[in-house]
Design an enzyme around this catalytic site. Structure first.
Site, PDB file in Angstrom:
ATOM      1  N   ARG A   1       0.845  -1.199   0.000  1.00  0.00           N
ATOM      2  CA  ARG A   1       0.000   0.000   0.000  1.00  0.00           C
ATOM      3  C   ARG A   1       0.873   1.238   0.000  1.00  0.00           C
ATOM      4  NH1 ARG A   1      -4.600   0.285   4.483  1.00  0.00           N
ATOM      5  NH2 ARG A   1      -2.815   0.391   5.856  1.00  0.00           N
TER       6      ARG A   1
ATOM      7  N   THR B   1      -1.590   7.402  -0.222  1.00  0.00           N
ATOM      8  CA  THR B   1      -2.881   7.250  -0.917  1.00  0.00           C
ATOM      9  C   THR B   1      -3.630   5.987  -0.473  1.00  0.00           C
ATOM     10  OG1 THR B   1      -1.902   5.925  -2.682  1.00  0.00           O
ATOM     11  CG2 THR B   1      -1.872   8.329  -2.977  1.00  0.00           C
TER      12      THR B   1
ATOM     13  N   ASP C   1       1.018  -3.613  11.909  1.00  0.00           N
ATOM     14  CA  ASP C   1       1.379  -3.973  10.532  1.00  0.00           C
ATOM     15  C   ASP C   1       1.730  -5.465  10.497  1.00  0.00           C
ATOM     16  OD1 ASP C   1       3.083  -4.522   8.207  1.00  0.00           O
ATOM     17  OD2 ASP C   1       2.913  -2.374   7.837  1.00  0.00           O
TER      18      ASP C   1
HETATM   19  C1  PRP Z   1      -1.066  -4.908   4.234  1.00  0.00           C
HETATM   20  C2  PRP Z   1      -1.853  -6.174   4.286  1.00  0.00           C
HETATM   21  C3  PRP Z   1      -2.727  -6.075   3.060  1.00  0.00           C
HETATM   22  C4  PRP Z   1      -3.003  -4.595   2.978  1.00  0.00           C
HETATM   23  C5  PRP Z   1      -4.385  -4.345   3.485  1.00  0.00           C
HETATM   24  O1  PRP Z   1      -0.025  -5.012   3.348  1.00  0.00           O
HETATM   25  O2  PRP Z   1      -1.077  -7.334   4.335  1.00  0.00           O
HETATM   26  O3  PRP Z   1      -2.092  -6.551   1.881  1.00  0.00           O
HETATM   27  O4  PRP Z   1      -2.039  -3.951   3.812  1.00  0.00           O
HETATM   28  O5  PRP Z   1      -4.740  -3.025   3.316  1.00  0.00           O
HETATM   29  P1  PRP Z   1      -5.866  -2.570   2.281  1.00  0.00           P
HETATM   30  O6  PRP Z   1      -7.043  -3.461   2.522  1.00  0.00           O
HETATM   31  O7  PRP Z   1      -6.142  -1.143   2.677  1.00  0.00           O
HETATM   32  O8  PRP Z   1      -5.336  -2.669   0.885  1.00  0.00           O
HETATM   33  P2  PRP Z   1       1.110  -3.871   3.216  1.00  0.00           P
HETATM   34  O9  PRP Z   1       0.744  -2.901   2.155  1.00  0.00           O
HETATM   35  O10 PRP Z   1       1.381  -3.293   4.568  1.00  0.00           O
HETATM   36  O11 PRP Z   1       2.339  -4.670   2.664  1.00  0.00           O
HETATM   37  P3  PRP Z   1       3.233  -5.780   3.406  1.00  0.00           P
HETATM   38  O12 PRP Z   1       2.378  -7.006   3.549  1.00  0.00           O
HETATM   39  O13 PRP Z   1       4.356  -5.962   2.452  1.00  0.00           O
HETATM   40  O14 PRP Z   1       3.673  -5.230   4.742  1.00  0.00           O
HETATM   41  N1  URA Z   2      -2.320  -3.588   6.903  1.00  0.00           N
HETATM   42  C1  URA Z   2      -1.835  -4.037   8.079  1.00  0.00           C
HETATM   43  O1  URA Z   2      -0.849  -4.795   8.121  1.00  0.00           O
HETATM   44  N2  URA Z   2      -2.451  -3.632   9.202  1.00  0.00           N
HETATM   45  C2  URA Z   2      -3.513  -2.820   9.195  1.00  0.00           C
HETATM   46  O2  URA Z   2      -4.042  -2.498  10.282  1.00  0.00           O
HETATM   47  C3  URA Z   2      -4.002  -2.363   7.962  1.00  0.00           C
HETATM   48  C4  URA Z   2      -3.386  -2.777   6.829  1.00  0.00           C
END
Ligand code: PRP
Ligand code: URA
Length: 208
Positions: free
Chosen positions: A103, A107, A199
């Site tokens: 993400r 944004t 996270d």
């Molecule tokens: C996190 C999570 C999802 C996303 C959810 O990933 O594992 O993929 O955020 O958020 P959304 O529903 O608003 O799209 P992140 O972007 O933190 O990446 P990562 O798994 O590499 O830490």
């Molecule tokens: N992605 C995460 O890992 N945690 C949150 O709370 C939202 C998005």
């Protein structure tokens, strides 16, 4: 399609430990894996079985077996990777694809960096894995990528989801059945699930 939320004391117990900021990486990974097994158990309730014959020490009888080749698991990187070993304990011969998304912190839009799924899986059941369903942007983008490959039999498994993300998937992809271990309250102003667990990717990989 109505979302399926696991309401079970054992899941509730494990999620409480998962949320705790003092839970370390090893235990966090183990819990993600264990909760994924419960999700997979639920998602397999409609699995088709093939009739077989088995000889027990006593007699020969008709039995039923899963066609493990029918399943493809696709984690959304990074955090979805934490769910793979749990699910492979249940269906060890399943194929595995990968979708890389992160993400954009400002944004909250998903940014794609990898798409790799096994060949000729259009007729298989694809089970998409991501522990966190927040805005739903990442899940919807991943589902669209799978559909663009001609895959139309998709389930989505997450550990914590919020209404916003659940409703977004239901609106954009009403054919996708959602399985969620726990529904949380809301998203805060920076897109994190409250109370959530922080996270998930950072906690699984120990990157913060
Ligand atoms: C996190 C999570 C999802 C996303 C959810 O990933 O594992 O993929 O955020 O958020 P959304 O529903 O608003 O799209 P992140 O972007 O933190 O990446 P990562 O798994 O590499 O830490
Ligand atoms: N992605 C995460 O890992 N945690 C949150 O709370 C939202 C998005």
């Amino acid at each position: 399609m109505k979302e399926i939320i696991l309401n079970h004391p054992l899941v509730e117990h494990k999620i409480s430990i998962l949320r705790d900021k003092n839970t370390g990486t090893k235990e966090f990974r183990e819990l993600i894996s264990e909760i994924t097994i419960f999700l997979c158990y639920e998602a397999m309730k409609d699995a088709k079985l093939k009739k077989t014959k088995t000889t027990t020490p006593i007699t020969t009888c008709s039995t039923n077996k899963l066609d493990e080749n029918n399943y493809v698991f696709v984690p959304i990187l990074r955090a979805g990777l934490g769910m793979v070993d749990g699910i492979l304990k249940l269906i060890p011969n399943a194929k595995v694809g990968h979708i890389g998304l992160y993400r954009n912190e400002e944004t909250l839009e998903p940014v794609k960096y990898l798409f790799k799924v096994p060949k000729n899986i259009q007729n298989k059941e694809v089970i998409l894995l991501d522990p966190m369903l927040a805005t739903g942007g990442s899940a919807c983008a991943a589902i669209k990528m799978l559909k663009d490959e001609g895959i139309n039999n998709i389930k989505f498994l997450c550990i914590i989801g919020v209404k916003e993300g659940i409703e977004r998937i239901k609106k954009e992809h009403p054919d996708v059945q959602i399985y969620c271990a726990k529904q949380d309250e809301y998203l805060n102003e920076v897109g994190y699930i409250v109370p959530g667990l922080g996270d998930a990717g950072d906690r699984i990989f120990g990157t913060k």
